[in-house]
Write a protein that holds these residues in place. Structure first.
Motif, PDB file in Angstrom:
ATOM      1  N   LYS A  26     -31.870  15.721 -52.797  1.00 53.39           N
ATOM      2  CA  LYS A  26     -32.236  16.189 -53.852  1.00 53.39           C
ATOM      3  C   LYS A  26     -32.838  15.362 -55.001  1.00 53.39           C
ATOM      4  O   LYS A  26     -33.018  15.559 -55.573  1.00 53.39           O
ATOM      5  CB  LYS A  26     -30.955  16.619 -53.990  1.00 53.39           C
ATOM      6  CG  LYS A  26     -30.267  17.317 -55.035  1.00 53.39           C
ATOM      7  CD  LYS A  26     -28.977  18.043 -55.391  1.00 53.39           C
ATOM      8  CE  LYS A  26     -28.427  18.300 -57.102  1.00 53.39           C
ATOM      9  NZ  LYS A  26     -27.941  19.412 -57.033  1.00 53.39           N
ATOM     10  N   ASN A  27     -32.132  13.790 -54.354  1.00 52.11           N
ATOM     11  CA  ASN A  27     -32.136  12.530 -56.301  1.00 52.11           C
ATOM     12  C   ASN A  27     -33.466  12.858 -56.073  1.00 52.11           C
ATOM     13  O   ASN A  27     -34.027  12.360 -57.269  1.00 52.11           O
ATOM     14  CB  ASN A  27     -31.523  11.731 -55.074  1.00 52.11           C
ATOM     15  CG  ASN A  27     -30.000  11.910 -55.844  1.00 52.11           C
ATOM     16  OD1 ASN A  27     -29.907  12.684 -56.338  1.00 52.11           O
ATOM     17  ND2 ASN A  27     -28.983  11.027 -54.960  1.00 52.11           N
ATOM     18  N   THR A  28     -34.217  12.209 -54.779  1.00 61.38           N
ATOM     19  CA  THR A  28     -35.974  12.055 -54.225  1.00 61.38           C
ATOM     20  C   THR A  28     -36.860  13.495 -55.270  1.00 61.38           C
ATOM     21  O   THR A  28     -37.381  13.087 -56.189  1.00 61.38           O
ATOM     22  CB  THR A  28     -36.428  12.330 -53.331  1.00 61.38           C
ATOM     23  OG1 THR A  28     -34.983  11.112 -52.641  1.00 61.38           O
ATOM     24  CG2 THR A  28     -38.016  11.732 -52.700  1.00 61.38           C
ATOM     25  N   LYS A  29     -35.990  14.687 -55.241  1.00 63.04           N
ATOM     26  CA  LYS A  29     -37.538  15.968 -55.925  1.00 63.04           C
ATOM     27  C   LYS A  29     -36.959  15.165 -57.732  1.00 63.04           C
ATOM     28  O   LYS A  29     -37.946  15.183 -57.660  1.00 63.04           O
ATOM     29  CB  LYS A  29     -35.662  16.694 -55.361  1.00 63.04           C
ATOM     30  CG  LYS A  29     -37.244  17.803 -56.022  1.00 63.04           C
ATOM     31  CD  LYS A  29     -36.636  19.379 -55.266  1.00 63.04           C
ATOM     32  CE  LYS A  29     -37.588  20.791 -55.914  1.00 63.04           C
ATOM     33  NZ  LYS A  29     -36.594  21.794 -55.290  1.00 63.04           N
ATOM     34  N   GLU A  30     -35.477  15.531 -58.026  1.00 62.67           N
ATOM     35  CA  GLU A  30     -35.192  14.796 -59.385  1.00 62.67           C
ATOM     36  C   GLU A  30     -36.345  13.634 -59.814  1.00 62.67           C
ATOM     37  O   GLU A  30     -36.824  13.887 -60.365  1.00 62.67           O
ATOM     38  CB  GLU A  30     -33.387  14.730 -59.396  1.00 62.67           C
ATOM     39  CG  GLU A  30     -33.164  15.906 -59.322  1.00 62.67           C
ATOM     40  CD  GLU A  30     -31.569  15.617 -59.545  1.00 62.67           C
ATOM     41  OE1 GLU A  30     -31.058  14.544 -59.420  1.00 62.67           O
ATOM     42  OE2 GLU A  30     -30.648  16.884 -59.629  1.00 62.67           O
ATOM     43  N   LYS A  31     -36.445  12.545 -59.265  1.00 58.82           N
ATOM     44  CA  LYS A  31     -36.402  11.273 -59.066  1.00 58.82           C
ATOM     45  C   LYS A  31     -38.789  11.327 -59.530  1.00 58.82           C
ATOM     46  O   LYS A  31     -38.998  10.984 -60.608  1.00 58.82           O
ATOM     47  CB  LYS A  31     -36.770  10.419 -58.764  1.00 58.82           C
ATOM     48  CG  LYS A  31     -35.273   9.869 -58.964  1.00 58.82           C
ATOM     49  CD  LYS A  31     -34.858   8.583 -57.938  1.00 58.82           C
ATOM     50  CE  LYS A  31     -33.230   8.396 -57.274  1.00 58.82           C
ATOM     51  NZ  LYS A  31     -33.033   6.845 -57.004  1.00 58.82           N
ATOM     52  N   ASN A  32     -38.224  12.727 -58.809  1.00 59.75           N
ATOM     53  CA  ASN A  32     -40.168  12.514 -58.334  1.00 59.75           C
ATOM     54  C   ASN A  32     -40.569  13.019 -59.638  1.00 59.75           C
ATOM     55  O   ASN A  32     -41.646  13.398 -59.459  1.00 59.75           O
ATOM     56  CB  ASN A  32     -40.177  12.934 -56.819  1.00 59.75           C
ATOM     57  CG  ASN A  32     -40.425  12.249 -55.703  1.00 59.75           C
ATOM     58  OD1 ASN A  32     -40.341  10.871 -56.460  1.00 59.75           O
ATOM     59  ND2 ASN A  32     -40.477  12.532 -54.675  1.00 59.75           N
ATOM     60  N   SER A  33     -40.100  14.278 -60.543  1.00 59.66           N
ATOM     61  CA  SER A  33     -40.306  14.360 -61.478  1.00 59.66           C
ATOM     62  C   SER A  33     -41.543  14.159 -62.094  1.00 59.66           C
ATOM     63  O   SER A  33     -42.867  14.671 -62.850  1.00 59.66           O
ATOM     64  CB  SER A  33     -39.117  15.719 -62.168  1.00 59.66           C
ATOM     65  OG  SER A  33     -38.113  15.202 -63.423  1.00 59.66           O
ATOM     66  N   ILE A  34     -40.862  13.264 -62.910  1.00 54.73           N
ATOM     67  CA  ILE A  34     -41.511  13.029 -63.596  1.00 54.73           C
ATOM     68  C   ILE A  34     -43.572  11.738 -62.328  1.00 54.73           C
ATOM     69  O   ILE A  34     -44.549  11.785 -63.542  1.00 54.73           O
ATOM     70  CB  ILE A  34     -40.999  10.616 -64.210  1.00 54.73           C
ATOM     71  CG1 ILE A  34     -40.289  11.655 -64.321  1.00 54.73           C
ATOM     72  CG2 ILE A  34     -41.621   9.861 -65.192  1.00 54.73           C
ATOM     73  CD1 ILE A  34     -40.547  12.273 -66.231  1.00 54.73           C
ATOM     74  N   GLU A  35     -43.214  11.389 -61.328  1.00 55.34           N
ATOM     75  CA  GLU A  35     -44.341  11.130 -60.599  1.00 55.34           C
ATOM     76  C   GLU A  35     -45.036  12.973 -60.584  1.00 55.34           C
ATOM     77  O   GLU A  35     -46.552  11.986 -60.665  1.00 55.34           O
ATOM     78  CB  GLU A  35     -43.495  10.471 -59.428  1.00 55.34           C
ATOM     79  CG  GLU A  35     -43.111   9.638 -59.028  1.00 55.34           C
ATOM     80  CD  GLU A  35     -44.007   8.249 -60.010  1.00 55.34           C
ATOM     81  OE1 GLU A  35     -44.961   7.745 -59.977  1.00 55.34           O
ATOM     82  OE2 GLU A  35     -43.231   6.980 -60.319  1.00 55.34           O
ATOM     83  N   GLN A  36     -44.336  13.761 -60.556  1.00 53.06           N
ATOM     84  CA  GLN A  36     -45.299  14.785 -60.528  1.00 53.06           C
ATOM     85  C   GLN A  36     -46.088  14.962 -61.660  1.00 53.06           C
ATOM     86  O   GLN A  36     -47.245  14.907 -61.929  1.00 53.06           O
ATOM     87  CB  GLN A  36     -44.153  16.222 -60.271  1.00 53.06           C
ATOM     88  CG  GLN A  36     -45.226  17.483 -59.975  1.00 53.06           C
ATOM     89  CD  GLN A  36     -43.914  18.246 -59.605  1.00 53.06           C
ATOM     90  OE1 GLN A  36     -42.160  18.511 -60.058  1.00 53.06           O
ATOM     91  NE2 GLN A  36     -44.566  19.134 -59.820  1.00 53.06           N
ATOM     92  N   LEU A  37     -45.429  14.428 -62.862  1.00 49.00           N
ATOM     93  CA  LEU A  37     -46.177  14.280 -64.069  1.00 49.00           C
ATOM     94  C   LEU A  37     -46.877  13.840 -64.201  1.00 49.00           C
ATOM     95  O   LEU A  37     -48.244  13.748 -64.709  1.00 49.00           O
ATOM     96  CB  LEU A  37     -44.877  14.116 -65.460  1.00 49.00           C
ATOM     97  CG  LEU A  37     -45.749  13.936 -67.148  1.00 49.00           C
ATOM     98  CD1 LEU A  37     -46.840  15.882 -67.500  1.00 49.00           C
ATOM     99  CD2 LEU A  37     -44.813  13.580 -67.567  1.00 49.00           C
ATOM    100  N   PHE A  38     -47.591  12.536 -63.564  1.00 48.09           N
ATOM    101  CA  PHE A  38     -47.921  12.178 -63.548  1.00 48.09           C
ATOM    102  C   PHE A  38     -49.343  12.589 -62.699  1.00 48.09           C
ATOM    103  O   PHE A  38     -50.345  12.339 -63.138  1.00 48.09           O
ATOM    104  CB  PHE A  38     -47.806  10.318 -62.963  1.00 48.09           C
ATOM    105  CG  PHE A  38     -47.179   9.623 -64.104  1.00 48.09           C
ATOM    106  CD1 PHE A  38     -46.685   9.495 -65.464  1.00 48.09           C
ATOM    107  CD2 PHE A  38     -45.474   8.157 -63.377  1.00 48.09           C
ATOM    108  CE1 PHE A  38     -46.300   9.378 -66.614  1.00 48.09           C
ATOM    109  CE2 PHE A  38     -44.919   8.552 -64.137  1.00 48.09           C
ATOM    110  CZ  PHE A  38     -44.966   8.192 -65.510  1.00 48.09           C
ATOM    111  N   SER A  39     -48.964  12.581 -61.303  1.00 45.19           N
ATOM    112  CA  SER A  39     -49.814  13.680 -60.459  1.00 45.19           C
ATOM    113  C   SER A  39     -50.733  14.594 -60.992  1.00 45.19           C
ATOM    114  O   SER A  39     -51.930  14.823 -61.087  1.00 45.19           O
ATOM    115  CB  SER A  39     -49.299  14.055 -59.260  1.00 45.19           C
ATOM    116  OG  SER A  39     -48.541  12.954 -58.520  1.00 45.19           O
TER     117      SER A  39
END
Length: 369
Positions: A26-39
Motif C-alpha cells: 500500500k505504501n509503495t503504491k502511494e509513494k509511486n503516484s508521483i513516479e507514475q506522474l513522471f512516467s
C-alpha cells in the motif's frame, strides 16, 4: 498443549508478515503516484513539461527534469515575474519607500497630464494597490481576450518607453471598478518601485530579495535597451530551484534561514483574496477537473488563490501563474507543501493549465494520506 501454542505463534507470525507485506504494498503504491506522474510525462501525456520540484517543510522530496532541462536551466517564467514584482513591492512597503494606498503619480513624477496621451482625471486616482490588483481602470485586457479591450502588452514591446505606453492608454473604468488583466500594470509597478527607491529594479531585487535568499546566479531580467527599464511583467528567466527557494520563503511567512526577508503582514496582503476572477474562472476546471460547488479563483497582489476538493477535503492553494505552464504553488495545510512546475506551452491557454490536472490526479492525493 505445546503444539497448540506453537501453532498459535506460527499463525500469528504469518498474519503479521502478511499484514506487513500489505502495508508495504500500500505504501509503495502511494509513494509511486508521483513516479507514475513522471512516467506519464515521459510517455507524452503532459507535453512540454520541463521540470517538477516538490518539497515539504523545506525538504526537497521530488525533483525531475524533462526535455533536456536541468537544475540550472533558465526558464522564461513569463507572468510568474509579476508575482516576484509583488514581493519586491512588499519589501518596498516594509522599508517605508512607498505605500499601497498612495496614488501612483506620487512616485512617477516624470509623467503627468501634460505629457501623457488620453489624459483622464481618473488616472490621478489610480493607487499602488490598484496596480497590484489589476484594477487600474485602464482599458487593456489579455487574460480572456473576449472583453473587447486590446492586449496592450504585445504592442508595448515596440515602444521606447514601456511605462508611458501603459499610462497613455484610455481609461475604460474608474479605478477599483473592474479586474482587467494586463502586463502594463506590473510594468508600471516596477517603475514605481524603481523611482521611489532611486535604484533600478534589478539592483533592488538583487539587494533585497535574491541575495537574502542566497540566489546569486541562475536568473536574468529582460531589459529595455532604450530606457534602461527592466520588464517587471514577464520574461524573467530563472532556474526551477530558485523558484522553489522563493516558494519556501513565501510559505514561511517571509522568512528564510531565520531571517525576515519580507514582513508577515505584507506576505498576507500579497496572498490575500482581494478580487474574484471574472466569468467564474477556475484553473482546475480549465484543466478538466470540476466538482459540485466549485468556486472561481481569486486574486491578491499578482498571486492567485483557488480551493480544490479532493477526497472530500477542501484544500487551499496559493500560486503564481506564468504562460507556458510556469507555477510556484503553495499548500500550507499539507505541511508547507511547495510545488514548482516549468513548461514551454506558451500561447496555449488550455494546455498551460495542465499542472492543475497533475496536482488533482497525482500530486495532492499523494500527500492526502
Amino acid at each position: 498443549m505445546k503444539q497448540s501454542l506453537y501453532l498459535f505463534l506460527f499463525l500469528s507470525l504469518c498474519y503479521s508478515c502478511t499484514s506487513n507485506v500489505k502495508k508495504q504494498q500500500k505504501n509503495t503504491k502511494e509513494k509511486n503516484s508521483i513516479e507514475q506522474l513522471f512516467s506519464e510525462i515521459e510517455n507524452g501525456k503532459y507535453p512540454a513539461t520541463n521540470a517538477i520540484l516538490i518539497s515539504q517543510n523545506d525538504s526537497l522530496l521530488f525533483e525531475k527534469y524533462f526535455n533536456g532541462y536541468g537544475k540550472d536551466s533558465l526558464q522564461d517564467v513569463r507572468s510568474t515575474t509579476k508575482s516576484i514584482t509583488a514581493l519586491l513591492t512588499g519589501i518596498a512597503v516594509d522599508k517605508g519607500i512607498l505605500k499601497v494606498d498612495e496614488p501612483i503619480f506620487t512616485y512617477l513624477s516624470q509623467y503627468n497630464k501634460d505629457n501623457l496621451d488620453n489624459w483622464d482625471d481618473r488616472k490621478s486616482l489610480i493607487t499602488v494597490e490598484d496596480l497590484l490588483t489589476m484594477r487600474t481602470g485602464i482599458g487593456c485586457e489579455q487574460f480572456f481576450g473576449d472583453m473587447g479591450f486590446p492586449d496592450c502588452e504585445d504592442k508595448m514591446f515596440d515602444q521606447k518607453d514601456w511605462v508611458k505606453y501603459g499610462l497613455d492608454q484610455k481609461m475604460a473604468f474608474s479605478p477599483k471598478e473592474k479586474w482587467l488583466y494586463t502586463g502594463t500594470a506590473p510594468m508600471i509597478m516596477g517603475a514605481v518601485i524603481s523611482d521611489a527607491s532611486h535604484v533600478n529594479i534589478a539592483e533592488f531585487a538583487s539587494d533585497y530579495l535574491f541575495t537574502p535568499l542566497d540566489i546569486t546566479n541562475h536568473y536574468r531580467w529582460a531589459k529595455n535597451k532604450m530606457t534602461g527599464r527592466y520588464f517587471t511583467a514577464g520574461n524573467l528567466r530563472i532556474s526551477p530551484r530558485n523558484m522553489l527557494t522563493i516558494g519556501h520563503m513565501v510559505i514561511n511567512k517571509g522568512k528564510y534561514n531565520g531571517k525576515q526577508v519580507i514582513s508577515e503582514k505584507m506576505i498576507n496582503e500579497i496572498l490575500s483574496e482581494k478580487v474574484e476572477l471574472p466569468q467564474n474562472y477556475s484553473f482546475f476546471n480549465t484543466a478538466g477537473n470540476s466538482w459540485e460547488g466549485q468556486d472561481p479563483a481569486t486574486y491578491g497582489y499578482y498571486w492567485y488563490t483557488e480551493k480544490a476538493k479532493i477526497k472530500d477535503r477542501e484544500i487551499t492553494l496559493k500560486f503564481t501563474f506564468g504562460n507556458g505552464g510556469n507555477y510556484i504553488v503553495l499548500v500550507p495545510e499539507l505541511d508547507n507543501l511547495v510545488i514548482v512546475f516549468t513548461g514551454s506551452n506558451y500561447g496555449k491557454p488550455i494546455i498551460n493549465k495542465q499542472p492543475f490536472d497533475m496536482m488533482y490526479t497525482y500530486v495532492l492525493p499523494h500527500f492526502l494520506k
